[in-house]
Design a protein around this motif. Structure first.
Motif, short mmCIF file in Angstrom:
data_model
loop_
_atom_site.label_atom_id
_atom_site.label_comp_id
_atom_site.label_asym_id
_atom_site.label_seq_id
_atom_site.Cartn_x
_atom_site.Cartn_y
_atom_site.Cartn_z
N LEU A 53 0.83 -1.20 0.00
CA LEU A 53 0.00 0.00 0.00
C LEU A 53 0.87 1.26 0.00
O LEU A 53 0.50 2.27 -0.63
CB LEU A 53 -0.92 0.00 1.23
CG LEU A 53 -2.03 -1.06 1.25
CD1 LEU A 53 -2.88 -0.91 2.49
CD2 LEU A 53 -2.91 -0.96 0.01
N LYS B 218 -10.79 1.90 -6.99
CA LYS B 218 -9.33 2.04 -6.93
C LYS B 218 -8.78 1.52 -5.61
O LYS B 218 -7.80 0.75 -5.59
CB LYS B 218 -8.94 3.52 -7.12
CG LYS B 218 -7.43 3.73 -7.14
CD LYS B 218 -7.07 5.17 -7.43
CE LYS B 218 -7.37 6.06 -6.25
NZ LYS B 218 -6.82 7.45 -6.45
N GLU B 219 -9.40 1.92 -4.52
CA GLU B 219 -8.92 1.49 -3.20
C GLU B 219 -9.09 -0.01 -3.00
O GLU B 219 -8.23 -0.66 -2.41
CB GLU B 219 -9.66 2.26 -2.11
CG GLU B 219 -9.31 3.74 -2.05
CD GLU B 219 -10.07 4.48 -0.98
OE1 GLU B 219 -10.95 3.84 -0.33
OE2 GLU B 219 -9.82 5.68 -0.78
N GLN C 222 3.79 1.55 -1.43
CA GLN C 222 4.30 1.71 -2.79
C GLN C 222 3.26 2.38 -3.68
O GLN C 222 3.59 3.24 -4.51
CB GLN C 222 4.68 0.34 -3.37
CG GLN C 222 5.91 -0.29 -2.75
CD GLN C 222 7.17 0.52 -2.98
OE1 GLN C 222 7.39 1.06 -4.07
NE2 GLN C 222 7.99 0.64 -1.95
N TYR C 223 2.00 2.00 -3.53
CA TYR C 223 0.93 2.64 -4.29
C TYR C 223 0.84 4.13 -3.95
O TYR C 223 0.69 4.98 -4.84
CB TYR C 223 -0.41 1.97 -4.00
CG TYR C 223 -0.70 0.76 -4.85
CD1 TYR C 223 -0.86 0.88 -6.23
CD2 TYR C 223 -0.85 -0.50 -4.28
CE1 TYR C 223 -1.13 -0.23 -7.02
CE2 TYR C 223 -1.12 -1.62 -5.06
CZ TYR C 223 -1.26 -1.48 -6.42
OH TYR C 223 -1.55 -2.57 -7.21
N GLN C 224 0.92 4.44 -2.68
CA GLN C 224 0.80 5.82 -2.24
C GLN C 224 1.96 6.66 -2.76
O GLN C 224 1.77 7.78 -3.24
CB GLN C 224 0.75 5.89 -0.71
CG GLN C 224 0.53 7.29 -0.16
CD GLN C 224 0.42 7.30 1.35
OE1 GLN C 224 0.51 6.26 1.99
NE2 GLN C 224 0.25 8.48 1.92
N ALA D 112 3.82 6.05 -5.39
CA ALA D 112 3.71 6.17 -6.84
C ALA D 112 2.68 7.24 -7.22
O ALA D 112 2.88 7.99 -8.18
CB ALA D 112 3.32 4.82 -7.45
N GLU D 113 1.59 7.31 -6.46
CA GLU D 113 0.57 8.30 -6.74
C GLU D 113 1.07 9.71 -6.45
O GLU D 113 0.80 10.65 -7.20
CB GLU D 113 -0.67 8.02 -5.89
CG GLU D 113 -1.86 8.90 -6.22
CD GLU D 113 -3.10 8.50 -5.44
OE1 GLU D 113 -4.22 8.76 -5.93
OE2 GLU D 113 -2.96 7.94 -4.34
N SER E 115 -9.10 -2.29 -5.37
CA SER E 115 -8.11 -2.97 -6.22
C SER E 115 -6.74 -2.99 -5.56
O SER E 115 -6.04 -4.01 -5.57
CB SER E 115 -8.02 -2.27 -7.58
OG SER E 115 -9.26 -2.34 -8.27
N ARG E 116 -6.37 -1.87 -4.95
CA ARG E 116 -5.09 -1.80 -4.26
C ARG E 116 -5.07 -2.72 -3.04
O ARG E 116 -4.08 -3.41 -2.79
CB ARG E 116 -4.81 -0.36 -3.84
CG ARG E 116 -4.55 0.58 -5.01
CD ARG E 116 -4.27 1.99 -4.52
NE ARG E 116 -3.90 2.87 -5.62
CZ ARG E 116 -3.57 4.15 -5.49
NH1 ARG E 116 -3.56 4.69 -4.27
NH2 ARG E 116 -3.25 4.88 -6.53
#
Length: 300
Positions: free
Chosen positions: A92, A119-120, A94-96, A98-99, A122-123
């Protein structure tokens, strides 16, 4: 780091507290019934034959193995919990990151509520799946340590030795027994929970009074419970496949045939009407059309 450490500590504490509950549930899922049915009363006050509930079952385990016996399989389960928490948080994060690194992030228009939920979710699905994939070998060892109670074996006496035993007898695939139904169950449960909560919050409670804001805060918990009930068969099949034909009494006849795949296990349980076995540990009804066999500690 401090936040991650606190999550690991909290998760470890909850794992220790819930260990006896999971231990009893796993033995019931396998079909082991050490105590015969007794005459009791159901929630409506009618006299019926019932199977021992959580506390009676736990007392039996304590009588055989002492209080420490309720915590068999705790070490690998703690490892699974700690590693899973770290992996889940890292994905999570890494997603943050990257965003945040995307150019013009602050200038983007707000996304719709549904788009945000998708989106949330899926993550979260990717994070949970990664954690499950990495920690599943510890989950398999945990289950096998627990099931040893049935045959009084000591084959899986330690976490490291259990890894060596599984690798020697089953190879790499042995560490991932029951993984597919577990992943499917987690994913279905997550999507059901989040989408139902979105529908309830958006449409059912949209025009309510101000107190509806408090009701909305509980919708996630309610839908989570409902989703877990619907996907419970995946949990049952996954746990049975994790111990099936592993050399322990609980994974062999008369408790379980040798299943060729998790679909075969699903099919057999469905035919027997056992898809919800172990789902409830209170007010447990005697299976219809079955008789209790004392020597085998099960119904057939």
């Amino acid at each position: 780091m401090a936040d991650a450490a606190s999550q690991v500590l909290l998760g470890s504490g909850l794992t220790v507290l819930s260990q006896p509950l999971m231990y009893v549930k796993v033995l019931v899922q396998v079909g082991y019934e050490p105590l015969p049915p007794t005459l009791g009363r159901n929630i409506f006050g009618r006299q019926v034959y019932q199977l021992p509930g959580l506390f009676s079952y736990a007392k039996h385990i304590v009588k055989v193995d002492g209080r420490a016996g309720l915590f068999k399989g705790l070490a690998p389960r703690l490892c699974s919990s700690a590693i899973g928490t770290v992996v889940h948080g890292k994905v999570l994060q890494q997603y943050q990151e990257a965003e945040e690194a995307e150019p013009g992030t602050s200038k983007k228009e707000p996304v719709s509520s549904l788009e945000q939920v998708l989106k949330e979710t899926s993550r979260e699905m990717v994070a949970r799946s990664a954690a499950t994939l990495i920690t599943h070998p510890f989950h398999v060892i945990t289950l096998r340590c627990m099931v040893q109670f049935i045959g009084r074996e000591t084959k899986y006496s330690g976490t490291l030795s259990a890894f060596a035993t599984i690798y020697r007898e089953e190879g790499i695939l042995g560490f991932f027994a029951g993984l597919i139904p577990r992943l499917l169950g987690d994913i279905l449960s997550l999507w059901l929970c989040n989408m139902l909560a979105y529908l309830i919050n958006t449409y059912a409670l949209e025009n309510g009074v101000s107190t509806m804001a408090e009701v909305k805060s509980y919708s996630q918990a309610v839908t989570g419970f409902f989703a877990s009930m619907l996907t419970y068969p995946f949990v049952l099949v996954s746990n049975l496949m994790a111990v099936n034909n592993c050399g322990l009494a609980g994974g062999l006849l008369p408790y379980a045939p040798t299943y060729s795949s998790w679909l075969d296990c699903w099919s057999q349980l469905h035919k027997e009407g056992n898809m919800s076995r172990g789902n409830s540990l209170f007010f447990r009804k005697v299976p219809a059309g079955k008789r209790y066999v004392w020597e085998e500690r099960r119904f057939r």
